[in-house]
Design a protein around this motif. Structure first.
Motif, PDB file in Angstrom:
ATOM      1  N   THR A 102      10.832   0.702  -5.040  1.00 42.27           N
ATOM      2  CA  THR A 102      11.429  -0.499  -4.427  1.00 42.27           C
ATOM      3  C   THR A 102      10.276  -1.339  -4.139  1.00 42.27           C
ATOM      4  OG1 THR A 102      11.279   0.580  -2.188  1.00 42.27           O
ATOM      5  CG2 THR A 102      13.071   0.861  -3.330  1.00 42.27           C
ATOM      6  N   CYS A 103       9.206  -1.208  -4.160  1.00 38.60           N
ATOM      7  CA  CYS A 103       8.028  -2.411  -3.925  1.00 38.60           C
ATOM      8  C   CYS A 103       7.990  -3.216  -5.071  1.00 38.60           C
ATOM      9  CB  CYS A 103       6.745  -1.596  -3.395  1.00 38.60           C
ATOM     10  SG  CYS A 103       5.876  -0.708  -4.840  1.00 38.60           S
ATOM     11  N   LEU A 104       7.605  -4.485  -4.500  1.00 35.84           N
ATOM     12  CA  LEU A 104       7.468  -5.508  -5.701  1.00 35.84           C
ATOM     13  C   LEU A 104       5.955  -5.981  -5.678  1.00 35.84           C
ATOM     14  CD1 LEU A 104      10.396  -7.680  -4.345  1.00 35.84           C
ATOM     15  CD2 LEU A 104      10.312  -6.242  -6.433  1.00 35.84           C
ATOM     16  N   PRO A 105       5.688  -6.474  -6.867  1.00 36.68           N
ATOM     17  CA  PRO A 105       4.146  -7.026  -6.850  1.00 36.68           C
ATOM     18  C   PRO A 105       4.114  -8.177  -6.113  1.00 36.68           C
ATOM     19  CG  PRO A 105       5.550  -7.836  -8.948  1.00 36.68           C
ATOM     20  CD  PRO A 105       6.370  -6.758  -7.969  1.00 36.68           C
ATOM     21  N   ASP A 112       0.933  -1.097  -0.089  1.00 38.22           N
ATOM     22  CA  ASP A 112       0.053   0.097   0.138  1.00 38.22           C
ATOM     23  C   ASP A 112       0.927   1.331   0.084  1.00 38.22           C
ATOM     24  OD1 ASP A 112      -2.020   1.798   0.263  1.00 38.22           O
ATOM     25  OD2 ASP A 112      -2.891   0.833   1.996  1.00 38.22           O
ATOM     26  N   VAL A 113       1.145   1.972  -1.219  1.00 32.03           N
ATOM     27  CA  VAL A 113       2.010   3.056  -1.373  1.00 32.03           C
ATOM     28  C   VAL A 113       1.257   4.267  -1.484  1.00 32.03           C
ATOM     29  CG1 VAL A 113       3.802   4.195  -2.686  1.00 32.03           C
ATOM     30  CG2 VAL A 113       3.814   1.807  -2.505  1.00 32.03           C
ATOM     31  N   PRO A 114       0.911   5.155  -0.624  1.00 30.07           N
ATOM     32  CA  PRO A 114      -0.009   6.233  -0.534  1.00 30.07           C
ATOM     33  C   PRO A 114       0.617   7.297  -1.452  1.00 30.07           C
ATOM     34  CG  PRO A 114       1.227   6.377   1.635  1.00 30.07           C
ATOM     35  CD  PRO A 114       1.623   5.032   0.853  1.00 30.07           C
ATOM     36  N   ASN A 115      -0.379   8.055  -2.122  1.00 30.96           N
ATOM     37  CA  ASN A 115       0.005   9.102  -3.036  1.00 30.96           C
ATOM     38  C   ASN A 115       1.105   9.995  -2.532  1.00 30.96           C
ATOM     39  OD1 ASN A 115      -1.896   8.461  -5.011  1.00 30.96           O
ATOM     40  ND2 ASN A 115      -3.404   9.784  -3.980  1.00 30.96           N
ATOM     41  N   GLU A 116       1.232  10.403  -1.141  1.00 26.61           N
ATOM     42  CA  GLU A 116       2.131  11.331  -0.614  1.00 26.61           C
ATOM     43  C   GLU A 116       3.661  10.588  -0.529  1.00 26.61           C
ATOM     44  OE1 GLU A 116      -1.535  11.863   0.622  1.00 26.61           O
ATOM     45  OE2 GLU A 116      -0.831  10.232   0.996  1.00 26.61           O
ATOM     46  N   GLN A 117       3.656   9.201  -1.051  1.00 27.00           N
ATOM     47  CA  GLN A 117       5.115   8.777  -1.043  1.00 27.00           C
ATOM     48  C   GLN A 117       5.397   7.867  -2.223  1.00 27.00           C
ATOM     49  OE1 GLN A 117       4.958   6.191   2.629  1.00 27.00           O
ATOM     50  NE2 GLN A 117       4.847   7.979   3.845  1.00 27.00           N
ATOM     51  N   GLU A 120       2.661   8.290 -14.894  1.00 26.24           N
ATOM     52  CA  GLU A 120       3.921   7.854 -15.541  1.00 26.24           C
ATOM     53  C   GLU A 120       4.597   6.841 -14.452  1.00 26.24           C
ATOM     54  OE1 GLU A 120       8.010   9.398 -17.370  1.00 26.24           O
ATOM     55  OE2 GLU A 120       6.644  10.757 -16.704  1.00 26.24           O
ATOM     56  N   VAL A 121       4.918   7.056 -13.106  1.00 25.83           N
ATOM     57  CA  VAL A 121       5.577   6.199 -12.084  1.00 25.83           C
ATOM     58  C   VAL A 121       4.583   4.861 -12.206  1.00 25.83           C
ATOM     59  CG1 VAL A 121       4.534   7.158 -10.027  1.00 25.83           C
ATOM     60  CG2 VAL A 121       6.860   5.976  -9.927  1.00 25.83           C
ATOM     61  N   THR A 122       3.270   5.174 -12.177  1.00 26.04           N
ATOM     62  CA  THR A 122       2.350   3.732 -11.995  1.00 26.04           C
ATOM     63  C   THR A 122       2.575   2.931 -13.429  1.00 26.04           C
ATOM     64  OG1 THR A 122       0.866   5.064 -10.606  1.00 26.04           O
ATOM     65  CG2 THR A 122       0.055   2.967 -11.619  1.00 26.04           C
ATOM     66  N   GLU A 123       2.588   3.498 -14.419  1.00 27.80           N
ATOM     67  CA  GLU A 123       2.836   2.718 -15.792  1.00 27.80           C
ATOM     68  C   GLU A 123       4.041   2.219 -15.749  1.00 27.80           C
ATOM     69  OE1 GLU A 123       1.577   5.864 -18.528  1.00 27.80           O
ATOM     70  OE2 GLU A 123      -0.525   5.169 -18.854  1.00 27.80           O
ATOM     71  N   ASN A 124       5.121   2.849 -15.280  1.00 23.84           N
ATOM     72  CA  ASN A 124       6.508   2.339 -15.342  1.00 23.84           C
ATOM     73  C   ASN A 124       6.724   0.957 -14.577  1.00 23.84           C
ATOM     74  OD1 ASN A 124       7.044   4.219 -17.390  1.00 23.84           O
ATOM     75  ND2 ASN A 124       8.326   5.441 -15.813  1.00 23.84           N
ATOM     76  N   TRP A 125       5.860   1.376 -13.031  1.00 22.90           N
ATOM     77  CA  TRP A 125       5.830   0.318 -12.385  1.00 22.90           C
ATOM     78  C   TRP A 125       5.333  -1.186 -13.090  1.00 22.90           C
ATOM     79  CZ3 TRP A 125       2.664  -2.877  -9.752  1.00 22.90           C
ATOM     80  CH2 TRP A 125       3.146  -3.712  -8.764  1.00 22.90           C
ATOM     81  N   LEU A 126       4.145  -0.737 -13.515  1.00 22.49           N
ATOM     82  CA  LEU A 126       3.259  -2.010 -14.074  1.00 22.49           C
ATOM     83  C   LEU A 126       4.098  -2.677 -15.185  1.00 22.49           C
ATOM     84  CD1 LEU A 126      -0.058  -0.354 -14.190  1.00 22.49           C
ATOM     85  CD2 LEU A 126       0.624  -2.258 -12.698  1.00 22.49           C
ATOM     86  N   THR A 135      -7.185   3.151  -9.530  1.00 25.89           N
ATOM     87  CA  THR A 135      -6.610   3.531  -8.360  1.00 25.89           C
ATOM     88  C   THR A 135      -6.579   4.796  -7.894  1.00 25.89           C
ATOM     89  OG1 THR A 135      -4.098   3.861  -7.615  1.00 25.89           O
ATOM     90  CG2 THR A 135      -4.486   4.263  -9.830  1.00 25.89           C
ATOM     91  N   SER A 136      -6.446   5.132  -6.569  1.00 25.79           N
ATOM     92  CA  SER A 136      -6.771   6.442  -6.154  1.00 25.79           C
ATOM     93  C   SER A 136      -5.357   7.349  -6.228  1.00 25.79           C
ATOM     94  CB  SER A 136      -7.209   6.251  -4.735  1.00 25.79           C
ATOM     95  OG  SER A 136      -6.036   5.840  -3.923  1.00 25.79           O
ATOM     96  N   ARG A 137      -4.451   6.671  -7.015  1.00 26.39           N
ATOM     97  CA  ARG A 137      -3.228   7.420  -7.177  1.00 26.39           C
ATOM     98  C   ARG A 137      -3.848   8.526  -8.048  1.00 26.39           C
ATOM     99  NH1 ARG A 137       1.532   3.476  -8.326  1.00 26.39           N
ATOM    100  NH2 ARG A 137       1.205   2.088  -6.550  1.00 26.39           N
TER     101      ARG A 137
END
Length: 133
Positions: free
Chosen positions: A42-45, A31-36, A75-81, A67-69
């Motif tokens: 570093t988080c893994l699926p 659970d990565v909040p918008n504020e972080q 961009e960071v979300t798409e890159n992570w996926l 997502t509530s992001r």
């Protein structure tokens, strides 16, 4: 993709194809909040999430992450996926934060609460709220 377009209308799913709307934070990864957002580096699926969702994608089901992001985190979300190999069709940003959702629709809506592990879905009887007749 298993969508059928008619007269420029919204796509219609073919029989047997499901449209999965899946949360990201706390559901497919930590659970990565918008504020972080830097924590996304570093988080893994969750391994069972990646395998199950990609299997559903390969079976022809529609995968949409919701997502509530905020848009600022697209961009960071798409890159992570992409980095972790998630297959998906769409990504909706800006879901209300919290968790007390009550979805009202003129179509059947099925909800499944994530409780720590992705597996194949099974049918279960559950108590639901409906409109008074």
């Amino acid at each position: 993709m298993e969508l059928e377009f008619k007269n420029n209308e919204s796509p219609v799913l073919k029989d047997g194809i499901k449209n999965y709307l899946i949360d990201i934070d706390g559901t497919i990864t930590d659970d990565v909040p918008n504020e972080q957002p830097e924590r996304m580096e570093t988080c893994l699926p969750f391994p069972d999430a990646l395998a199950t969702l990609n299997k559903w994608f390969d079976q022809g089901h529609q995968i949409c992450f919701f997502t509530s992001r905020t848009e600022a985190h697209r961009e960071v979300t798409e890159n992570w996926l992409k980095k972790h190999g998630f297959k998906y069709h769409s990504l909706l940003m800006g879901k209300p934060r919290g968790g007390n959702y009550h979805w009202i629709d003129n179509h059947i809506v099925r909800a499944t609460r994530y409780e720590g592990k992705f597996t194949d879905l099974v049918e279960s009887d559950a108590k639901i709220e409906v409109f008074k007749k």
